[in-house]
Design a protein around this motif. Structure first.
Motif, PDB file in Angstrom:
ATOM      1  N   ASN A 236       0.861  -1.171   0.163  1.00  0.00           N
ATOM      2  CA  ASN A 236       0.158   0.027  -0.160  1.00  0.00           C
ATOM      3  C   ASN A 236       0.927   1.387  -0.046  1.00  0.00           C
ATOM      4  O   ASN A 236       0.639   2.016  -0.735  1.00  0.00           O
ATOM      5  CB  ASN A 236      -0.890   0.101   1.053  1.00  0.00           C
ATOM      6  CG  ASN A 236      -2.188  -0.979   1.194  1.00  0.00           C
ATOM      7  OD1 ASN A 236      -2.418  -1.618  -0.048  1.00  0.00           O
ATOM      8  ND2 ASN A 236      -2.943  -0.973   2.164  1.00  0.00           N
ATOM      9  N   ARG A 237       1.819   1.258   0.842  1.00  0.00           N
ATOM     10  CA  ARG A 237       2.690   2.362   0.764  1.00  0.00           C
ATOM     11  C   ARG A 237       3.528   2.778  -0.434  1.00  0.00           C
ATOM     12  O   ARG A 237       3.693   3.833  -1.004  1.00  0.00           O
ATOM     13  CB  ARG A 237       3.737   2.501   1.979  1.00  0.00           C
ATOM     14  CG  ARG A 237       4.813   3.545   2.137  1.00  0.00           C
ATOM     15  CD  ARG A 237       5.771   3.245   3.058  1.00  0.00           C
ATOM     16  NE  ARG A 237       6.486   4.418   3.361  1.00  0.00           N
ATOM     17  CZ  ARG A 237       7.542   4.773   2.587  1.00  0.00           C
ATOM     18  NH1 ARG A 237       7.962   3.990   1.620  1.00  0.00           N
ATOM     19  NH2 ARG A 237       8.394   6.095   2.529  1.00  0.00           N
ATOM     20  N   LYS A 238       4.060   1.385  -1.050  1.00  0.00           N
ATOM     21  CA  LYS A 238       4.689   1.884  -2.361  1.00  0.00           C
ATOM     22  C   LYS A 238       3.757   2.218  -3.465  1.00  0.00           C
ATOM     23  O   LYS A 238       4.204   3.079  -4.042  1.00  0.00           O
ATOM     24  CB  LYS A 238       5.188   0.406  -2.837  1.00  0.00           C
ATOM     25  CG  LYS A 238       5.836   0.372  -4.126  1.00  0.00           C
ATOM     26  CD  LYS A 238       6.297  -1.239  -4.348  1.00  0.00           C
ATOM     27  CE  LYS A 238       6.781  -1.200  -5.766  1.00  0.00           C
ATOM     28  NZ  LYS A 238       7.024  -2.497  -6.187  1.00  0.00           N
ATOM     29  N   ILE A 239       2.476   1.709  -3.454  1.00  0.00           N
ATOM     30  CA  ILE A 239       1.802   2.170  -4.257  1.00  0.00           C
ATOM     31  C   ILE A 239       1.280   3.684  -4.228  1.00  0.00           C
ATOM     32  O   ILE A 239       1.227   4.639  -5.268  1.00  0.00           O
ATOM     33  CB  ILE A 239       0.124   1.407  -4.517  1.00  0.00           C
ATOM     34  CG1 ILE A 239       0.549   0.005  -4.904  1.00  0.00           C
ATOM     35  CG2 ILE A 239      -0.900   2.086  -5.232  1.00  0.00           C
ATOM     36  CD1 ILE A 239      -0.399  -0.903  -4.666  1.00  0.00           C
ATOM     37  N   LEU A 240       0.772   4.318  -2.712  1.00  0.00           N
ATOM     38  CA  LEU A 240       0.533   5.465  -2.662  1.00  0.00           C
ATOM     39  C   LEU A 240       1.810   6.505  -2.837  1.00  0.00           C
ATOM     40  O   LEU A 240       1.618   7.316  -3.361  1.00  0.00           O
ATOM     41  CB  LEU A 240       0.172   5.563  -1.265  1.00  0.00           C
ATOM     42  CG  LEU A 240      -1.078   4.888  -0.681  1.00  0.00           C
ATOM     43  CD1 LEU A 240      -1.306   4.974   0.740  1.00  0.00           C
ATOM     44  CD2 LEU A 240      -2.247   5.547  -1.486  1.00  0.00           C
ATOM     45  N   LYS A 241       2.980   6.048  -2.722  1.00  0.00           N
ATOM     46  CA  LYS A 241       4.074   6.897  -2.809  1.00  0.00           C
ATOM     47  C   LYS A 241       4.302   6.903  -4.498  1.00  0.00           C
ATOM     48  O   LYS A 241       4.670   8.171  -4.752  1.00  0.00           O
ATOM     49  CB  LYS A 241       5.468   6.160  -2.268  1.00  0.00           C
ATOM     50  CG  LYS A 241       6.637   7.013  -2.482  1.00  0.00           C
ATOM     51  CD  LYS A 241       7.827   6.088  -1.924  1.00  0.00           C
ATOM     52  CE  LYS A 241       9.028   7.130  -2.182  1.00  0.00           C
ATOM     53  NZ  LYS A 241      10.388   6.343  -1.754  1.00  0.00           N
ATOM     54  N   GLU A 242       3.992   5.918  -5.357  1.00  0.00           N
ATOM     55  CA  GLU A 242       4.071   5.973  -6.603  1.00  0.00           C
ATOM     56  C   GLU A 242       3.343   7.076  -7.251  1.00  0.00           C
ATOM     57  O   GLU A 242       3.411   7.606  -8.349  1.00  0.00           O
ATOM     58  CB  GLU A 242       3.934   4.682  -7.173  1.00  0.00           C
ATOM     59  CG  GLU A 242       4.113   4.629  -8.692  1.00  0.00           C
ATOM     60  CD  GLU A 242       4.097   3.172  -9.186  1.00  0.00           C
ATOM     61  OE1 GLU A 242       3.435   3.076 -10.202  1.00  0.00           O
ATOM     62  OE2 GLU A 242       4.461   2.239  -8.575  1.00  0.00           O
ATOM     63  N   PHE A 243       2.044   7.084  -6.817  1.00  0.00           N
ATOM     64  CA  PHE A 243       1.002   7.745  -7.292  1.00  0.00           C
ATOM     65  C   PHE A 243       0.851   9.314  -6.738  1.00  0.00           C
ATOM     66  O   PHE A 243       0.497  10.240  -7.411  1.00  0.00           O
ATOM     67  CB  PHE A 243      -0.365   7.426  -7.210  1.00  0.00           C
ATOM     68  CG  PHE A 243      -0.647   6.270  -8.114  1.00  0.00           C
ATOM     69  CD1 PHE A 243      -1.233   6.585  -9.526  1.00  0.00           C
ATOM     70  CD2 PHE A 243      -0.586   4.914  -7.852  1.00  0.00           C
ATOM     71  CE1 PHE A 243      -1.676   5.628 -10.406  1.00  0.00           C
ATOM     72  CE2 PHE A 243      -0.776   3.983  -8.734  1.00  0.00           C
ATOM     73  CZ  PHE A 243      -1.425   4.404 -10.011  1.00  0.00           C
ATOM     74  N   ASN A 244       1.544   9.542  -5.546  1.00  0.00           N
ATOM     75  CA  ASN A 244       1.371  10.845  -4.888  1.00  0.00           C
ATOM     76  C   ASN A 244       3.025  11.438  -5.131  1.00  0.00           C
ATOM     77  O   ASN A 244       3.566  11.497  -4.063  1.00  0.00           O
ATOM     78  CB  ASN A 244       1.030  10.680  -3.564  1.00  0.00           C
ATOM     79  CG  ASN A 244       0.563  12.022  -2.831  1.00  0.00           C
ATOM     80  OD1 ASN A 244       0.749  13.223  -3.548  1.00  0.00           O
ATOM     81  ND2 ASN A 244       0.069  12.191  -1.515  1.00  0.00           N
ATOM     82  N   LYS A 245       2.951  12.128  -6.122  1.00  0.00           N
ATOM     83  CA  LYS A 245       4.340  12.852  -6.513  1.00  0.00           C
ATOM     84  C   LYS A 245       4.063  14.293  -5.995  1.00  0.00           C
ATOM     85  O   LYS A 245       4.999  14.960  -5.974  1.00  0.00           O
ATOM     86  CB  LYS A 245       4.703  12.746  -7.892  1.00  0.00           C
ATOM     87  CG  LYS A 245       5.055  11.275  -8.379  1.00  0.00           C
ATOM     88  CD  LYS A 245       6.183  11.026  -7.933  1.00  0.00           C
ATOM     89  CE  LYS A 245       6.277   9.454  -8.695  1.00  0.00           C
ATOM     90  NZ  LYS A 245       7.242   8.627  -8.052  1.00  0.00           N
ATOM     91  N   GLY A 246       2.974  14.927  -5.958  1.00  0.00           N
ATOM     92  CA  GLY A 246       2.716  16.294  -5.882  1.00  0.00           C
ATOM     93  C   GLY A 246       2.099  16.574  -4.406  1.00  0.00           C
ATOM     94  O   GLY A 246       1.970  17.917  -4.081  1.00  0.00           O
ATOM     95  N   GLY A 247       1.928  15.809  -3.643  1.00  0.00           N
ATOM     96  CA  GLY A 247       1.569  16.258  -2.053  1.00  0.00           C
ATOM     97  C   GLY A 247       0.156  15.745  -1.923  1.00  0.00           C
ATOM     98  O   GLY A 247      -0.393  15.574  -1.031  1.00  0.00           O
ATOM     99  N   LYS A 248      -0.562  16.271  -3.018  1.00  0.00           N
ATOM    100  CA  LYS A 248      -2.241  15.978  -2.904  1.00  0.00           C
ATOM    101  C   LYS A 248      -2.587  15.736  -4.404  1.00  0.00           C
ATOM    102  O   LYS A 248      -2.491  16.464  -5.402  1.00  0.00           O
ATOM    103  CB  LYS A 248      -2.888  17.242  -2.354  1.00  0.00           C
ATOM    104  CG  LYS A 248      -4.445  16.988  -2.235  1.00  0.00           C
ATOM    105  CD  LYS A 248      -5.123  18.086  -1.533  1.00  0.00           C
ATOM    106  CE  LYS A 248      -6.693  17.684  -1.471  1.00  0.00           C
ATOM    107  NZ  LYS A 248      -7.466  18.687  -0.630  1.00  0.00           N
ATOM    108  N   VAL A 249      -3.080  14.587  -4.518  1.00  0.00           N
ATOM    109  CA  VAL A 249      -3.568  13.979  -5.937  1.00  0.00           C
ATOM    110  C   VAL A 249      -4.811  13.201  -5.760  1.00  0.00           C
ATOM    111  O   VAL A 249      -5.117  12.709  -4.779  1.00  0.00           O
ATOM    112  CB  VAL A 249      -2.290  12.877  -6.558  1.00  0.00           C
ATOM    113  CG1 VAL A 249      -2.590  12.456  -7.912  1.00  0.00           C
ATOM    114  CG2 VAL A 249      -0.834  13.821  -6.426  1.00  0.00           C
TER     115      VAL A 249
END
Length: 129
Positions: A54-67
């Motif tokens: 879950n952390r890996k996926i969230l990190k991958e998609f959230n590059k801008g701080g709020k997405v």
């Protein structure tokens, strides 16, 4: 008198000490690995592995701080919203679930389910009065 006649892993005849169970360290390691593989996965390992994913996926998609991202995009990668480490409730009463420093909140826009992804911020530590 020898306790074990043959290696537990490769079944070769044993030589040497009478209490020997394996012919060498490789066989001992391979046997232990095989035993561990046959055991059902421990609950702790299941939870830990899902949190890491879950952390890996969230990190991958959230590059801008709020997405905002569609739910099916991250769930097809293995994301499971039932596994999180803590939560935070904002002043509007919206609850964000967090996997370590990466947070998410489920939204429904029309027929589409989405997740708002955020990063943990310092102001989230302050107690509400």
């Amino acid at each position: 008198m020898r306790i074990q006649q043959h290696c537990k892993h490769c079944n070769k005849e044993l030589q040497g000490r009478t209490d020997k169970k394996y012919c060498d360290l490789h066989c001992k390691s391979a046997y232990q690995y095989q035993l561990a593989k046959e055991q059902p996965e421990r609950f702790y390992n299941i939870v830990d592995n899902q949190l890491k994913l879950n952390r890996k996926i969230l990190k991958e998609f959230n590059k801008g701080g709020k997405v905002t991202v569609r739910a099916e995009r991250i769930t097809e990668m293995g994301f499971n919203a039932n596994f999180f480490t803590h939560f935070w409730k904002n002043q509007k009463g919206e609850v964000y679930l967090f996997v370590y420093e990466y947070g998410f909140m489920k939204l429904k826009e029309g027929a589409h389910e989405k997740y708002v992804l955020v990063l943990w911020q310092d102001y989230m530590n302050k107690p509400k009065i």
